[in-house]
Design an enzyme around this catalytic site. Sequence first.
Site, PDB file in Angstrom:
ATOM      1  N   GLU A 242       0.825  -1.205   0.000  1.00 36.23           N
ATOM      2  CA  GLU A 242       0.000   0.000   0.000  1.00 36.23           C
ATOM      3  C   GLU A 242       0.859   1.255   0.000  1.00 36.23           C
ATOM      4  O   GLU A 242       0.626   2.191  -0.770  1.00 36.23           O
ATOM      5  CB  GLU A 242      -0.934   0.000   1.210  1.00 36.23           C
ATOM      6  N   ARG A 268      -4.451  33.626 -16.500  1.00 35.19           N
ATOM      7  CA  ARG A 268      -4.899  34.666 -15.567  1.00 35.19           C
ATOM      8  C   ARG A 268      -3.999  35.896 -15.664  1.00 35.19           C
ATOM      9  O   ARG A 268      -2.767  35.782 -15.603  1.00 35.19           O
ATOM     10  CB  ARG A 268      -4.861  34.099 -14.150  1.00 35.19           C
ATOM     11  N   GLN A 279       7.557  36.290 -10.356  1.00 33.91           N
ATOM     12  CA  GLN A 279       8.323  35.234  -9.701  1.00 33.91           C
ATOM     13  C   GLN A 279       7.572  34.628  -8.516  1.00 33.91           C
ATOM     14  O   GLN A 279       7.756  33.441  -8.207  1.00 33.91           O
ATOM     15  CB  GLN A 279       9.679  35.774  -9.221  1.00 33.91           C
TER      16      GLN A 279
END
Length: 379
Positions: A242, A268, A279
């Site tokens: 798992e 955007r 940055q």
Amino acid sequence: MDFDLTAQQQARYDDVLAAVRARLGTVREQAGSYFSRDDWKTAADIGLVGLCLPTDSGGGGLGALDTALCLEAFGHGCPDTGFVFSISAHLLACAVPVRDFGDSPAAERLLAGLASGELVAANAMTEDAAGSDVGQLAVTADRVGDDYVLNGDKSFASNGPAADVFITYAVTNPSAGFLGITAFAVPAGTAGVEVGPPLGKLGLASCPASRVAFRECRVPVAYRLGSEGQGSVIFQHSMAWERGCLFAAYLGLMERQLQQCTEHARRRRQFGRAIGDFQAISHRIIGMRQRLESSRLLLYRACWLLDGGRDHTTAVALAKIAVSEAAVANSIDAVQIFGGAGYLTATGVEQQLRDSIPATIFSGTNEIQREIIAREARL
């Protein structure tokens, strides 16, 4: 040292990703409900519920690394991480123990049902007083003729409300400590199995979890996994699979998330510029990629060691920590990059954060993973 996937591995990844996008790409978290059996059947048709199970039982016969790659593609293509988690828990925490320790005709029939998707499995280990300390189980199993009689309560079973079979662990010899725990596969319809209602959770909503009680529950010896007292070994074996494979689903989530954030940063605009030109945004995205790529390498290496039968304990623990903490950090960054839109449910970004937070807890908390690493280093 070759870091490339083979042509076969890349083709398999691409095929799974394409199939998931086409058939499960519209699956979404639904408030107050969990996955549908139709979606489960679709995942089974793609082969996801039996990836690492034997081919003669209807599975894919894959090793750990190839299983992880398919689960990564699943997490990449399906936006409902709760559903991806349900499938992964069924396969790794439940079907793997049946695969490797079920040696009766009854177990073989269960394995075929698990591989086909006819059966849904739930792992019932956690108890109120036995979370990280799995050696303190209170559920007991007393041998009575050809049966074991189980009594006690499990506090958290992923897939519990939907399960057809429970993989559970009980004390058969109280004086033997962790050597006194035995593993069982218990069909959900067995008299004495009581499944509680779905528990409310922060994330992974499509994976239902519940309490499970055993009240004078008689389980035939044929449904015991391994030998009596082998339960702790079986549980740790399933957890290696798992921790090594399930967290690949979060690599897929982070890959999809990184693509979303990159596209958003290009599209955007603020102050007359794409926000990716700043940055503050671009460096955040680079940090997300760095965490993704580094945790991916650790997980692939852990699976490679598991496949090779080599010592994988530290590698699996390192990978589990790296992937889970990267998923949380990247999801926080994604919310910040999307700003107000990231806080709204419509974008799915806030869900990524909710679904990532439990990754540092399940399969052994990250604190326990660090203890394992320290122990292996003889600190």
